[in-house]
Design a protein around this motif. Structure first.
Motif, short mmCIF file in Angstrom:
data_model
loop_
_atom_site.label_atom_id
_atom_site.label_comp_id
_atom_site.label_asym_id
_atom_site.label_seq_id
_atom_site.Cartn_x
_atom_site.Cartn_y
_atom_site.Cartn_z
N THR A 131 0.84 -1.19 0.00
CA THR A 131 0.00 0.00 0.00
C THR A 131 0.88 1.24 0.00
OG1 THR A 131 -1.80 -1.11 1.19
CG2 THR A 131 -1.76 1.30 1.26
N GLY A 132 0.67 2.11 -0.97
CA GLY A 132 1.42 3.36 -1.04
C GLY A 132 0.71 4.47 -0.28
N LEU A 133 1.47 5.28 0.42
CA LEU A 133 0.94 6.42 1.17
C LEU A 133 1.65 7.68 0.71
CD1 LEU A 133 0.88 4.92 4.79
CD2 LEU A 133 -1.03 5.06 3.19
N LEU A 134 0.93 8.56 0.04
CA LEU A 134 1.47 9.85 -0.38
C LEU A 134 1.20 10.83 0.77
CD1 LEU A 134 2.78 11.40 -2.79
CD2 LEU A 134 0.48 12.08 -3.43
N VAL A 135 2.22 11.08 1.59
CA VAL A 135 2.07 11.86 2.81
C VAL A 135 2.56 13.29 2.57
CG1 VAL A 135 2.62 12.00 5.27
CG2 VAL A 135 2.46 9.76 4.15
N VAL A 136 1.67 14.26 2.78
CA VAL A 136 1.98 15.67 2.53
C VAL A 136 2.28 16.36 3.86
CG1 VAL A 136 1.19 17.83 1.53
CG2 VAL A 136 0.46 15.65 0.53
N THR A 137 3.55 16.76 4.06
CA THR A 137 3.94 17.53 5.25
C THR A 137 4.71 18.77 4.78
OG1 THR A 137 6.01 16.25 5.48
CG2 THR A 137 4.08 15.46 6.70
N VAL A 150 -3.73 9.17 -0.51
CA VAL A 150 -3.15 10.50 -0.29
C VAL A 150 -3.52 10.94 1.12
CG1 VAL A 150 -2.98 12.86 -1.13
CG2 VAL A 150 -3.44 11.01 -2.74
N CYS A 151 -2.51 11.18 1.96
CA CYS A 151 -2.72 11.55 3.36
C CYS A 151 -2.27 13.00 3.56
CB CYS A 151 -1.94 10.63 4.28
SG CYS A 151 -2.33 8.86 4.09
N TYR A 152 -3.18 13.85 4.01
CA TYR A 152 -2.86 15.26 4.13
C TYR A 152 -3.78 15.93 5.14
CZ TYR A 152 -6.96 15.93 1.13
OH TYR A 152 -8.24 15.92 0.61
N VAL A 163 -4.11 14.91 -6.48
CA VAL A 163 -2.82 15.22 -5.86
C VAL A 163 -2.64 16.72 -5.70
CG1 VAL A 163 -0.32 15.00 -6.08
CG2 VAL A 163 -1.80 13.09 -6.74
N TYR A 164 -2.93 17.47 -6.74
CA TYR A 164 -2.76 18.92 -6.67
C TYR A 164 -3.67 19.52 -5.61
CZ TYR A 164 -2.13 23.73 -8.31
OH TYR A 164 -1.84 25.07 -8.39
N GLY A 165 -4.92 19.05 -5.57
CA GLY A 165 -5.85 19.54 -4.56
C GLY A 165 -5.38 19.23 -3.16
N SER A 205 -7.52 10.94 4.38
CA SER A 205 -6.81 9.90 3.64
C SER A 205 -7.73 9.46 2.50
CB SER A 205 -6.47 8.71 4.55
OG SER A 205 -7.62 8.20 5.17
N THR A 206 -7.39 9.85 1.29
CA THR A 206 -8.22 9.62 0.11
C THR A 206 -7.54 8.62 -0.81
OG1 THR A 206 -9.01 11.90 0.23
CG2 THR A 206 -9.40 10.71 -1.83
N ARG A 207 -8.28 7.61 -1.22
CA ARG A 207 -7.71 6.62 -2.13
C ARG A 207 -7.62 7.20 -3.54
NH1 ARG A 207 -9.89 0.51 -3.58
NH2 ARG A 207 -7.89 -0.30 -4.35
N MET A 208 -6.43 7.17 -4.10
CA MET A 208 -6.20 7.75 -5.42
C MET A 208 -6.13 6.69 -6.50
SD MET A 208 -2.91 9.94 -6.69
CE MET A 208 -2.50 9.97 -8.45
N LEU A 209 -5.41 5.60 -6.24
CA LEU A 209 -5.22 4.54 -7.22
C LEU A 209 -5.54 3.18 -6.60
CD1 LEU A 209 -1.81 5.63 -8.83
CD2 LEU A 209 -4.08 5.88 -9.82
N PRO A 210 -6.10 2.26 -7.39
CA PRO A 210 -6.59 2.45 -8.76
C PRO A 210 -7.90 3.24 -8.79
CG PRO A 210 -7.15 0.26 -8.00
CD PRO A 210 -6.32 0.89 -6.91
N ILE A 211 -8.20 3.86 -9.92
CA ILE A 211 -9.45 4.59 -10.08
C ILE A 211 -10.54 3.62 -10.51
CG2 ILE A 211 -10.63 6.43 -11.34
CD1 ILE A 211 -7.97 7.82 -11.65
N THR A 212 -11.53 3.44 -9.66
CA THR A 212 -12.65 2.54 -9.94
C THR A 212 -13.96 3.24 -9.62
OG1 THR A 212 -12.68 1.59 -7.70
CG2 THR A 212 -11.20 0.55 -9.30
N SER A 213 -15.06 2.61 -9.99
CA SER A 213 -16.37 3.17 -9.69
C SER A 213 -16.57 3.32 -8.19
CB SER A 213 -17.48 2.29 -10.28
OG SER A 213 -17.40 2.25 -11.69
N ASP A 214 -16.12 2.32 -7.43
CA ASP A 214 -16.32 2.36 -5.98
C ASP A 214 -15.54 3.50 -5.34
OD1 ASP A 214 -17.98 0.18 -6.10
OD2 ASP A 214 -16.38 -1.28 -5.70
#
Length: 321
Positions: A93-99, A187-189, A261-263, A202-211
């Motif tokens: 599981t990847g965590l894109l942590v914004v600090t 994405v954790c921010y 990501v930009y948001g 904490s928002t799931r970014m990938l993979p992009i699915t309907s759910d």
């Protein structure tokens, strides 16, 4: 002048200089906060439109696995759409942590790191099951010292981030996902609520699915389609797609990934500036309170010394008489 009075006077002077610095830093952070809020307000309109389009595509099941065959090449040279919908068993599981890159931002960094650690604990698995992608030096340094796999770090994000620098981050992140470095990405921010309040997301970014598009909304902010589905209403929108569903997805999905990501980085930077302004205001207020207490202490000691001198002079004069 007695040594004790000199020491109090020195502390007053030192604290006054500190208050001047923290007040100046508060003004700078407040200015940056105003700039990024003005910039974000315009971007949010674009992000809402992209999310609306992707939400409708999800509601019409165009994002379901196997419903659309995405080409292996993309018209978007920066962010390929072919791998954004790829689902596979989750091993990493990847965590894109914004600090932030610096300190003096109050509890901003500590709250993000603590909440991210809580998220990992709730998500399950050991630390070897996670890959950290750090935006900001504080998060990168923290997880490196604790032995986590920091596969990517980006330092020096602008005070008001531009879309160009974020596209390079998204391009790298998607490439790592396609290469199997991790199998899902969150994405954790810190979400900016107001100047005094921020909330971890904490928002799931990938993979992009309907759910993930319809159901995964931060803070319970569900889309209309999700609320309808929860009420037992089956919505199946019908679209006439031109030129084709494949080509539409090639354009929309990369924009959606970039907007996430930009948001998040814009939101995190806004929260950072607000936290810095609040921390510097608190520091300035504490410095002024300390100056007031020290001044009172100094005046009392000085008055006591003068009174003692007057008493000694009076006593000496009385002895001569």
């Amino acid at each position: 002048m007695p040594a004790a009075l000199n020491e109090v006077k020195r502390r007053i002077s030192s604290t006054q200089k500190t208050a001047q610095i923290t007040t100046a830093m508060q003004m700078v952070s407040t200015s940056k906060l105003s700039q990024i809020q003005h910039h974000t307000s315009g971007y949010q309109i674009y992000a809402a439109k992209v999310e609306s389009v992707v939400t409708h595509l999800a509601a019409s099941h165009l994002l379901d696995s196997g419903s659309v065959s995405t080409p292996s090449t993309s018209s978007n040279d920066d962010v390929p759409a072919s791998g954004l919908m790829t689902q596979r068993p989750v091993k990493k599981t990847g965590l894109l942590v914004v600090t932030s890159d610096r300190g003096l931002v109050g509890s901003y960094n500590s709250n993000i790191i603590k909440s991210t650690n809580d998220f990992m604990h709730q998500h399950g698995g050991s630390q070897n099951d996670y890959v950290v992608l750090a935006i900001g030096g504080t998060g990168a340094d923290f997880y490196k010292k604790r032995g986590l796999n920091v596969a990517y770090e980006y330092r020096g994000v602008s005070d008001v981030p531009t879309f160009v620098e974020i596209r390079e981050i998204v391009k790298t992140v998607v490439a790592m996902y396609n290469n199997g470095v991790f199998d899902e990405l969150y994405v954790c921010y810190s979400h900016f609520v107001n100047r005094l309040t921020s909330r971890f997301r904490s928002t799931r970014m990938l993979p992009i699915t309907s759910d993930t598009v319809i159901d995964t909304k931060p803070d319970g902010d569900e889309s209309g389609s999700a609320k309808a589905a929860a009420a037992g209403i089956n919505i199946t929108p019908e679209y006439e797609l031109e030129p084709s569903a494949e080509e539409i997805l090639q354009v929309v999905l990369p924009q959606y990934a970039e907007s996430l990501v930009y948001g998040a980085i814009l939101d995190g930077k806004t929260s950072e500036h607000a936290s810095s302004a609040t921390a510097m205001q608190t520091a300035s207020d504490n410095a002024h309170d300390l100056i007031g207490n020290l001044s009172l202490q100094y005046n009392r000691a000085r008055q006591s010394a003068i009174t003692t001198e007057i008493t000694e002079i009076t006593g000496g004069q009385a002895a001569l008489e």
